[in-house]
Design an enzyme around this catalytic site. Structure first.
Site, PDB file in Angstrom:
ATOM      1  N   ILE A  92       0.844  -1.198   0.000  1.00  0.00           N
ATOM      2  CA  ILE A  92       0.000   0.000   0.000  1.00  0.00           C
ATOM      3  C   ILE A  92       0.879   1.249   0.000  1.00  0.00           C
ATOM      4  O   ILE A  92       0.549   2.264  -0.604  1.00  0.00           O
ATOM      5  CB  ILE A  92      -0.933   0.005   1.232  1.00  0.00           C
ATOM      6  CG1 ILE A  92      -1.774  -1.278   1.276  1.00  0.00           C
ATOM      7  CG2 ILE A  92      -1.817   1.236   1.237  1.00  0.00           C
ATOM      8  CD1 ILE A  92      -2.636  -1.487   0.058  1.00  0.00           C
ATOM      9  N   ALA A  94       5.372   2.302   0.431  1.00  0.00           N
ATOM     10  CA  ALA A  94       6.753   1.890   0.672  1.00  0.00           C
ATOM     11  C   ALA A  94       7.562   3.111   1.073  1.00  0.00           C
ATOM     12  O   ALA A  94       7.482   4.149   0.415  1.00  0.00           O
ATOM     13  CB  ALA A  94       7.346   1.257  -0.585  1.00  0.00           C
ATOM     14  N   SER A  96      11.395   4.570   3.321  1.00  0.00           N
ATOM     15  CA  SER A  96      12.827   4.270   3.408  1.00  0.00           C
ATOM     16  C   SER A  96      13.128   3.192   4.438  1.00  0.00           C
ATOM     17  O   SER A  96      14.099   2.456   4.307  1.00  0.00           O
ATOM     18  CB  SER A  96      13.603   5.542   3.750  1.00  0.00           C
ATOM     19  OG  SER A  96      13.094   6.131   4.920  1.00  0.00           O
ATOM     20  N   GLY A  98      10.565   0.938   5.780  1.00  0.00           N
ATOM     21  CA  GLY A  98       9.642  -0.198   5.771  1.00  0.00           C
ATOM     22  C   GLY A  98       8.565  -0.027   4.727  1.00  0.00           C
ATOM     23  O   GLY A  98       8.582   0.922   3.939  1.00  0.00           O
ATOM     24  N   GLN A  99       7.607  -0.974   4.715  1.00  0.00           N
ATOM     25  CA  GLN A  99       6.487  -0.896   3.783  1.00  0.00           C
ATOM     26  C   GLN A  99       5.235  -1.466   4.427  1.00  0.00           C
ATOM     27  O   GLN A  99       5.306  -2.178   5.440  1.00  0.00           O
ATOM     28  CB  GLN A  99       6.791  -1.599   2.471  1.00  0.00           C
ATOM     29  CG  GLN A  99       7.191  -3.048   2.583  1.00  0.00           C
ATOM     30  CD  GLN A  99       7.807  -3.557   1.269  1.00  0.00           C
ATOM     31  OE1 GLN A  99       8.540  -2.844   0.576  1.00  0.00           O
ATOM     32  NE2 GLN A  99       7.513  -4.809   0.925  1.00  0.00           N
ATOM     33  N   VAL A 100       4.068  -1.151   3.836  1.00  0.00           N
ATOM     34  CA  VAL A 100       2.782  -1.466   4.465  1.00  0.00           C
ATOM     35  C   VAL A 100       1.915  -2.295   3.520  1.00  0.00           C
ATOM     36  O   VAL A 100       1.857  -2.034   2.308  1.00  0.00           O
ATOM     37  CB  VAL A 100       2.038  -0.163   4.851  1.00  0.00           C
ATOM     38  CG1 VAL A 100       0.683  -0.491   5.482  1.00  0.00           C
ATOM     39  CG2 VAL A 100       2.875   0.680   5.805  1.00  0.00           C
ATOM     40  N   LYS A 115       2.637  -3.289   8.914  1.00  0.00           N
ATOM     41  CA  LYS A 115       3.853  -2.547   8.605  1.00  0.00           C
ATOM     42  C   LYS A 115       5.057  -3.445   8.849  1.00  0.00           C
ATOM     43  O   LYS A 115       5.205  -4.007   9.942  1.00  0.00           O
ATOM     44  CB  LYS A 115       3.929  -1.293   9.486  1.00  0.00           C
ATOM     45  CG  LYS A 115       5.080  -0.350   9.170  1.00  0.00           C
ATOM     46  CD  LYS A 115       4.975   0.904  10.039  1.00  0.00           C
ATOM     47  CE  LYS A 115       6.111   1.861   9.785  1.00  0.00           C
ATOM     48  NZ  LYS A 115       5.994   3.087  10.622  1.00  0.00           N
ATOM     49  N   ASP A 250       5.540  13.600  11.866  1.00  0.00           N
ATOM     50  CA  ASP A 250       5.626  13.441  10.403  1.00  0.00           C
ATOM     51  C   ASP A 250       4.224  13.395   9.791  1.00  0.00           C
ATOM     52  O   ASP A 250       3.840  12.387   9.175  1.00  0.00           O
ATOM     53  CB  ASP A 250       6.395  12.163  10.078  1.00  0.00           C
ATOM     54  CG  ASP A 250       6.777  12.075   8.597  1.00  0.00           C
ATOM     55  OD1 ASP A 250       6.802  13.118   7.928  1.00  0.00           O
ATOM     56  OD2 ASP A 250       7.045  10.957   8.121  1.00  0.00           O
TER      57      ASP A 250
END
EC number: 2.7.-.-
Length: 540
Positions: A92, A94, A96, A98-100, A115, A250
């Site tokens: 869904i 990506a 720096s 990690g990714q989801v 995640k 963030d």
């Protein structure tokens, strides 16, 4: 340096800035993060480079699904199929680090966000931090001269935040803290975390089915009132900063969503700013000093917050602060925005030995990002038209004794009571309450009738009035100043008192206040007698 020597440094700056951004992307996650931090550090690099580094995004090529799924199984200690009935074949998002993925829990059928941390990233981060710190050791002399601290301290602050983001158990704890903070605020949605399915490299959270804040048309099509939604968002951001001291560090457009019932939703809590009670109070002091146009004290606030080294001569900074604030405030509430003020402030910190602590770098970036989202949804949005009423309500109603003291500082200037300022505070505070209680964003169709929003429709000044009466009885200085305020210029200021009463008469339940004052009378009498006896004993 070569560009400076040949006299073409100005004309090639855009090209060099692009070179720097591309180089950081090629060097990997630590350097991308470093570039994102530098994009909000005007005390370290010049503005034209900052603007280029702002382009840096978290979107990077994802790593293979099978590697990701293996990490999930290692963390959960069981096969993927045993936990999830389905999981998306594509990421869904990506970033720096990690990714989801989107998945469905087999046990309950709930949709969740999963995640996953990039494989073998920790040794890469440690290696890069070692390189950063080694380089910083050669720059300590310049850093101390320009910023009042050594460069290694700046790297340490950056490294500390980066390593925190690597531990997803800390992020899970952050989510729980945000849930606790907003538990009674039904205008904000924080996803629930599944701690039994999470670890240091995998985090499973409730799936947020919201609308991206960068899609104003989709928000309007959902029947959400844009003005109301923006009011909710600004109030939520100010509560994090001035009330909780735990701030989303963030809040870029991919981390903030509009829920279909008008609430604002936050995701991704790996990067948060934590402000101490003392720092929150100093920030409010700075607001008070800005209102009172006391720029010398505002400069001292910078020292207390860590922007200036202790013992630094603030006299050269005072005229610069005055110029920035008066130039910004002079344009009026309607034209004020953080980006203009920040641009002027950037020039100040680049020319003076000012260092922006990491936590305040996050705060500045967060405010700027959220203001940018506001402008995307409504180009003529006035941030301070929402922020000022919120601050006014806090000053008038917050039970914190420190804020009561700040209220007194606002109401007295050079020993003279500011009647007009009190009226303005009450008007602004009432405006905040009215906006939140009648917010169209929270009254869209299809909102569950079982949900109780519990938003106050009146400005509750009961505790403020009781505290004011207590101060009048026990504080001789305040009592004298108030009596002088009522008899200033050799006349009774009855009309001013009547004007203030008319502003609050609809907000105060007089019988209820009277009952509370009577119930509290024994405590008042006891405190008065103790205060009187102490003064008698001290005189002897």
């Amino acid at each position: 340096m070569y560009d400076c020597l040949v006299g073409r440094d100005k004309e090639v700056v855009p090209f060099r800035a692009r070179q720097l951004r591309n180089l950081l992307c090629d060097l990997g996650p630590s350097f991308i993060k470093a570039g994102q931090v530098l994009a909000n550090r005007p005390d370290i690099i010049r503005e034209d480079y900052m603007n280029e580094l702002c382009i840096l995004q978290d979107d990077v090529p994802p790593f293979p699904n099978q590697v990701s799924f293996n990490i999930i199984e290692e963390e959960l200690g069981q096969p993927l199929e045993a936990v999830f009935s389905k999981i998306s074949s594509q990421t869904i998002a990506a970033a720096s680090l990690g990714q989801v993925y989107r998945a469905t829990l087999r046990a309950s059928g709930e949709d969740v966000a999963v995640k996953v941390q990039r494989p073998e990233i920790e040794p890469i981060i440690y290696r890069d931090l070692f390189l950063f710190r080694t380089l910083a050791s050669f720059l300590n002399g310049i850093s101390i001269q320009k910023l009042g601290c050594n460069a290694e301290l700046i790297v340490d602050e950056f490294g500390e935040k980066l390593l925190e983001e690597l531990d997803y158990t800390l992020e899970a704890r952050n989510i729980e803290d945000f849930l606790e903070n907003f538990k009674d605020d039904h205008t904000v949605k924080i996803p629930r975390v599944y701690k039994n399915l999470s670890g240091s490299r995998v985090l499973v959270m409730e799936w947020i089915d919201g609308i991206r804040c960068t899609d104003p048309q989709a928000i309007k099509n959902a029947g959400i009132d844009v003005n109301g939604f923006l009011t909710v968002g600004v109030s939520a951001a100010l509560r994090q900063l001035l009330e909780f001291g735990l701030f989303h560090g963030d809040p870029h457009p991919g981390n903030i969503f509009a829920m279909r019932d008008g609430r604002i939703a936050y995701v991704d809590f790996g990067n948060v700013a934590v402000l101490s009670q003392q720092n929150k109070q100093i920030l409010i002091d700075a607001v008070v000093h800005a209102v009172n146009e006391d720029y010398a004290e505002m400069a001292n606030d910078f020292t207390r917050l860590g922007f200036l080294a202790s013992g630094t001569d603030v006299s050269p900074i005072i005229p610069a602060l005055e110029a920035i604030w008066q130039n910004s405030a002079g344009k009026g509430l309607s034209d004020f925005n953080f980006r203009i003020v920040t641009g002027q402030f950037n020039k100040l910190v680049y020319n003076y030995p000012i260092r922006i602590p990491e936590r305040f770098s996050l705060v500045i970036r967060s405010l700027l990002t959220q203001e940018g989202i506001c402008f995307t949804l409504k180009p003529d949005f006035k941030f301070l038209e929402v922020a000022y009423p919120y601050v006014a309500k806090r000053l008038l109603t917050d039970p914190n004794p420190a804020l009561r003291e700040r209220l007194i500082q606002v109401l007295f200037k050079d020993g003279v009571f500011q009647w007009k300022r009190l009226e303005n505070l009450i008007v602004l505070a009432k405006e905040n309450v009215a906006k939140m209680s009648s917010n169209p964003a929270l009254q869209v169709k299809n909102v569950s009738s079982s949900r109780s929003w519990q938003i106050k429709s009146k400005l509750d000044l009961t505790d403020t009035i009781k505290d004011g009466a207590r101060l009048f009885l026990f504080d001789e200085g305040i009592r004298r100043q108030l009596l002088l305020a009522l008899t200033e210029d050799s006349k009774l200021h009855v009309q001013e008192l009547v004007d203030v009463y008319r502003l609050v008469e609809d907000e105060i339940d007089i019988p209820s206040v009277a009952v509370e004052v009577v119930q509290d009378l024994p405590n008042l009498v006891r405190d008065f007698l103790l205060s009187w006896s102490n003064s008698v004993l001290s005189d002897r």
